[in-house]
Write an enzyme that holds these catalytic residues in place. Structure first.
Site, mmCIF file in Angstrom:
data_model
loop_
_atom_site.group_PDB
_atom_site.id
_atom_site.type_symbol
_atom_site.label_atom_id
_atom_site.label_comp_id
_atom_site.label_asym_id
_atom_site.label_seq_id
_atom_site.Cartn_x
_atom_site.Cartn_y
_atom_site.Cartn_z
ATOM 1 N N LYS A 17 2.773 2.853 6.300
ATOM 2 C CA LYS A 17 3.902 2.551 5.724
ATOM 3 C C LYS A 17 4.217 2.698 4.393
ATOM 4 C CE LYS A 17 1.792 -1.376 6.909
ATOM 5 N NZ LYS A 17 0.937 -1.212 6.452
ATOM 6 N N ARG A 92 4.819 -9.832 10.207
ATOM 7 C CA ARG A 92 3.608 -9.491 10.780
ATOM 8 C C ARG A 92 3.232 -10.407 11.352
ATOM 9 N NH1 ARG A 92 2.392 -6.613 5.231
ATOM 10 N NH2 ARG A 92 -0.044 -6.579 4.759
ATOM 11 N N ARG A 130 -5.991 4.535 -3.216
ATOM 12 C CA ARG A 130 -4.814 4.924 -3.214
ATOM 13 C C ARG A 130 -4.748 4.592 -4.590
ATOM 14 N NH1 ARG A 130 -1.673 0.437 -0.175
ATOM 15 N NH2 ARG A 130 -3.910 -0.577 0.038
ATOM 16 N N ARG A 162 -4.728 -1.291 -6.620
ATOM 17 C CA ARG A 162 -3.901 -2.949 -5.974
ATOM 18 C C ARG A 162 -5.686 -3.710 -6.621
ATOM 19 N NH1 ARG A 162 -0.110 -2.081 -0.779
ATOM 20 N NH2 ARG A 162 -1.780 -3.842 -0.516
ATOM 21 N N ARG A 173 -8.147 -7.732 5.689
ATOM 22 C CA ARG A 173 -6.413 -7.297 6.256
ATOM 23 C C ARG A 173 -7.226 -6.963 6.997
ATOM 24 N NH1 ARG A 173 -5.941 -3.961 0.716
ATOM 25 N NH2 ARG A 173 -3.979 -2.782 1.687
HETATM 26 P P1 AP5 Z 1 0.416 3.455 2.211
HETATM 27 O O1 AP5 Z 1 1.525 3.931 2.625
HETATM 28 O O2 AP5 Z 1 0.200 2.663 0.563
HETATM 29 O O3 AP5 Z 1 -0.251 2.858 3.343
HETATM 30 P P2 AP5 Z 1 0.356 1.387 3.558
HETATM 31 O O4 AP5 Z 1 0.417 1.473 4.936
HETATM 32 O O5 AP5 Z 1 2.189 0.942 3.316
HETATM 33 O O6 AP5 Z 1 -0.450 0.452 2.694
HETATM 34 P P3 AP5 Z 1 -0.854 -1.326 2.716
HETATM 35 O O7 AP5 Z 1 -2.409 -1.643 1.991
HETATM 36 O O8 AP5 Z 1 0.179 -0.865 1.645
HETATM 37 O O9 AP5 Z 1 -0.276 -2.032 4.372
HETATM 38 P P4 AP5 Z 1 -0.257 -3.522 3.719
HETATM 39 O O10 AP5 Z 1 -0.304 -3.636 4.878
HETATM 40 O O11 AP5 Z 1 -2.266 -4.005 3.860
HETATM 41 O O12 AP5 Z 1 -0.158 -4.258 2.519
HETATM 42 P P5 AP5 Z 1 1.225 -4.835 1.832
HETATM 43 O O13 AP5 Z 1 1.173 -4.472 0.140
HETATM 44 O O14 AP5 Z 1 1.977 -4.875 2.735
HETATM 45 O O15 AP5 Z 1 -0.892 4.986 2.455
HETATM 46 C C1 AP5 Z 1 -2.053 4.865 1.303
HETATM 47 C C2 AP5 Z 1 -2.785 5.758 1.175
HETATM 48 O O16 AP5 Z 1 -2.689 6.831 1.545
HETATM 49 C C3 AP5 Z 1 -2.672 5.881 0.038
HETATM 50 O O17 AP5 Z 1 -3.156 6.037 -1.096
HETATM 51 C C4 AP5 Z 1 -1.073 7.698 0.115
HETATM 52 O O18 AP5 Z 1 -0.365 8.740 -1.021
HETATM 53 C C5 AP5 Z 1 -2.226 7.559 1.731
HETATM 54 N N1 AP5 Z 1 -1.626 8.607 2.307
HETATM 55 C C6 AP5 Z 1 -0.486 8.315 3.010
HETATM 56 N N2 AP5 Z 1 0.023 8.515 4.294
HETATM 57 C C7 AP5 Z 1 -0.783 9.246 4.076
HETATM 58 C C8 AP5 Z 1 -1.437 10.716 5.529
HETATM 59 N N3 AP5 Z 1 -0.106 11.160 6.824
HETATM 60 N N4 AP5 Z 1 -2.079 11.815 5.127
HETATM 61 C C9 AP5 Z 1 -3.243 11.353 3.959
HETATM 62 N N5 AP5 Z 1 -2.918 10.199 2.732
HETATM 63 C C10 AP5 Z 1 -1.774 9.603 3.272
HETATM 64 O O19 AP5 Z 1 0.475 -6.407 1.212
HETATM 65 C C11 AP5 Z 1 -0.636 -7.258 1.323
HETATM 66 C C12 AP5 Z 1 -0.311 -8.502 0.693
HETATM 67 O O20 AP5 Z 1 1.468 -8.999 1.162
HETATM 68 C C13 AP5 Z 1 -0.987 -8.483 2.080
HETATM 69 O O21 AP5 Z 1 -2.224 -8.871 2.346
HETATM 70 C C14 AP5 Z 1 -0.545 -10.179 2.160
HETATM 71 O O22 AP5 Z 1 -1.131 -11.411 1.602
HETATM 72 C C15 AP5 Z 1 1.228 -9.504 1.559
HETATM 73 N N6 AP5 Z 1 2.078 -10.344 2.456
HETATM 74 C C16 AP5 Z 1 2.935 -8.803 2.463
HETATM 75 N N7 AP5 Z 1 3.799 -9.052 3.554
HETATM 76 C C17 AP5 Z 1 3.088 -10.543 3.975
HETATM 77 C C18 AP5 Z 1 4.311 -10.835 5.627
HETATM 78 N N8 AP5 Z 1 5.140 -10.683 6.150
HETATM 79 N N9 AP5 Z 1 4.042 -12.614 5.363
HETATM 80 C C19 AP5 Z 1 2.784 -12.802 4.615
HETATM 81 N N10 AP5 Z 1 2.277 -11.831 3.821
HETATM 82 C C20 AP5 Z 1 2.561 -10.669 3.279
HETATM 83 MG MG MG Z 2 2.290 -0.282 1.019
#
Ligand code: AP5
Ligand code: MG
Length: 228
Positions: A17, A92, A130, A162, A173
């Site tokens: 994402k 979410r 990552r 991270r 997660r």
């Molecule tokens: P990446 O693009 O980083 O993936 P992502 O989907 O953004 O994954 P996240 O781990 O950031 O999602 P998340 O939802 O768990 O975390 P968030 O920060 O939102 O890609 C991943 C890796 O793969 C990278 O290394 C990239 O280079 C590689 N890659 C990407 N595409 C590729 C491809 N096509 N081929 C090969 N490699 C590829 O949330 C973190 C925390 O914040 C949550 O756990 C929660 O505690 C809190 N939080 C966030 N939002 C909310 C909310 N709305 N409500 C409540 N709590 C929240």
């Molecule tokens: Mg992300």
């Protein structure tokens, strides 16, 4: 009347994402709004919001809706989001989804919800490799998307792993995603907004697929740089 573009990127942790929305914001000329990034910024700077979010974030749990929704509402009211935003990691759960409907409806609602699909074992490979830039949050992968040198290609910042990418937190997660976030797949399908994107393709191929989906629906074409 639609005067803004709101896209919601749905998908499991590590599905891409952040990577795709960082690329799309250049194409569409609207900002990526990542709730995870906003929480990380506040954790790093030890703000009141960061202190409040920390125990939830560290366990991979959702930060309470009330706090998260208020934070997103404020972010979407900032001047750079005057033409819309790419929502990454929000909503979410159903409460957040309904809140987002309330925020976006006066501006024509949500334009599209791309759902990035991939297998859980690919997810863990993505997450363990990552790396992020400490200054600008650009996302890298040690194998699939490495930086040219040791530091960030965009700003020269130091890259880091991270805190919530530890295996036990990643498991939680994923659990939280299936339990609380996956019902949104049905919610957006019922609203006619859901489109599937193959998350196992390369970063470039996924971006091409996303742009093609936008072009086919005439989203972001007016006054923006999106082209087929
Ligand atoms: P990446 O693009 O980083 O993936 P992502 O989907 O953004 O994954 P996240 O781990 O950031 O999602 P998340 O939802 O768990 O975390 P968030 O920060 O939102 O890609 C991943 C890796 O793969 C990278 O290394 C990239 O280079 C590689 N890659 C990407 N595409 C590729 C491809 N096509 N081929 C090969 N490699 C590829 O949330 C973190 C925390 O914040 C949550 O756990 C929660 O505690 C809190 N939080 C966030 N939002 C909310 C909310 N709305 N409500 C409540 N709590 C929240
Ligand atoms: Mg992300």
């Amino acid at each position: 009347m639609s005067d803004r573009i709101y896209l919601v990127l749905l998908g499991a942790p590590g599905s891409g994402k952040g990577t795709q929305s960082q690329l799309l914001q250049e194409q569409l000329g609207i900002p990526q709004v990542s709730t995870g990034e906003i929480f990380r910024y506040n954790l790093k700077n030890e703000t009141e919001l960061g202190q409040l979010a920390k125990s939830y974030y560290d366990r991979g749990e959702l930060v309470p809706d009330e706090v998260t929704i208020r934070m997103v509402e404020a972010r979407l009211a900032e001047p750079d989001a005057a033409r819309g935003a790419i929502l990454d990691g929000f909503p979410r759960n159903l409460i957040q989804a309904r809140a987002l409907d309330g925020i976006t409806e006066p501006h024509g609602g949500i334009a599209l919800v791309p759902l990035i699909q991939l297998e859980d074992d690919v997810v863990s490979m993505r997450i363990t490799g990552r790396r992020l830039c400490r200054d600008c949050d650009r996302v890298y992968h040690v194998t699939f998307n490495p930086p040219r040198g040791e530091n960030c290609d965009s700003c020269g910042g130091v890259l880091y792993q991270r805190e919530d990418d530890k295996p036990e937190t990643v498991q939680n997660r994923l659990y939280v995603y299936y339990k609380q976030t996956s019902p949104l797949i049905g919610y957006y399908f019922a609203h006619g907004l859901l489109v599937e994107v193959d998350g196992e393709k390369s970063i470039e191929a996924m971006q091409e697929q996303l742009v093609a989906l936008l072009v086919a629906r005439n989203i972001g074409l007016k006054g923006s740089a999106v082209s087929a």
